[in-house]
Scaffold this active site. Sequence first.
Site, PDB file in Angstrom:
ATOM      1  N   ARG A  27       0.759  -1.076   0.256  1.00  0.00           N
ATOM      2  CA  ARG A  27       0.090  -0.188  -0.007  1.00  0.00           C
ATOM      3  C   ARG A  27       0.698   1.196   0.217  1.00  0.00           C
ATOM      4  NH1 ARG A  27      -4.821  -0.999   3.917  1.00  0.00           N
ATOM      5  NH2 ARG A  27      -6.180  -3.366   2.586  1.00  0.00           N
ATOM      6  N   ASP A  46     -15.953   7.457   9.679  1.00  0.00           N
ATOM      7  CA  ASP A  46     -14.634   6.559  10.012  1.00  0.00           C
ATOM      8  C   ASP A  46     -13.560   7.279  10.107  1.00  0.00           C
ATOM      9  OD1 ASP A  46     -14.723   3.602   7.673  1.00  0.00           O
ATOM     10  OD2 ASP A  46     -12.753   4.748   7.935  1.00  0.00           O
TER      11      ASP A  46
END
Length: 293
Positions: free
Chosen positions: A48, A160
């Site tokens: 990532r 979130d």
Amino acid sequence: MSALARISNDIDEDDRLSEADFQRISALIGREVGIKLPPTKRLMVEGRLRRRMRVLGMTSFSAYGAHLFRQGGLEAELPYLINAVTTNKTDFFREPEHFDLMEKLMVPKLLEARRNERMPLLKVWSAASSTGAEPYTAAMVLADIAAQRRDFRFVLLGTDISTDVLDQGRRAVYPAEQIAPVPPAKQSRYLMFARRTGPRPEVRIVPELRRLVRFQCLNLMDGTYPFDRDVDIILLRNVLIYFEKSDQEAVINRLVGHLRPGGYLLLGHSESMIGTSVTMRQVAPAVFQKAGA
């Protein structure tokens, strides 16, 4: 060749994040957002971060580590680092038993407790909403119930830590294959399909539902949450498994403080044992009700 393509070609795919920098990143993410990054996650983190390094024009993990920890770039980079390493697995109608309970048990009980109110407002909070599939699923279920009963209103909040997934939730655009679990009747009522289908067809949630769902950034590790304390249903599913036990209990206790008496807390089925520390009545697997109903 574009500059980005040249950077991509310059990155050595055999380059590895140093043990020291991985440990620093793991400790930082644990401290800031409560998520555990054990050594088994190192390859995932590397994969990532390579994407993030390309954006920054960096060609090695040592350069990225120096940027974070030795050159004063941490404050500006932290939101992007969090976006890169957080897991955002989600689906429409994931663990569908919870949505059946919402229709058959939770909403009727909540409305019965408020039978003296005219058109009460039900508040539902998806506390780890990811890209929005969970709050929009709840919105579909509530919209069907409201259409039948016509005696309540509802709103939803999705929160979130990742700003990327919150942006997608606000856009409410999803790959067509992702909505396969949505029952056909709800697909026809609550989804808009593109007239022209491209190589990867997409759908969008109808504006009537989008108006009822608000998204906001929230770090569950914060000591307090700036939201209402009369929420009817809170969904905190499949996120606590990434937290240390002490953080799990602290997060649950903070969220329970935002439930109205008789309100419901829903955990993921894999997290049902986490809920044993909650001083609430268990009414179904991973479903707990606050006292006072």
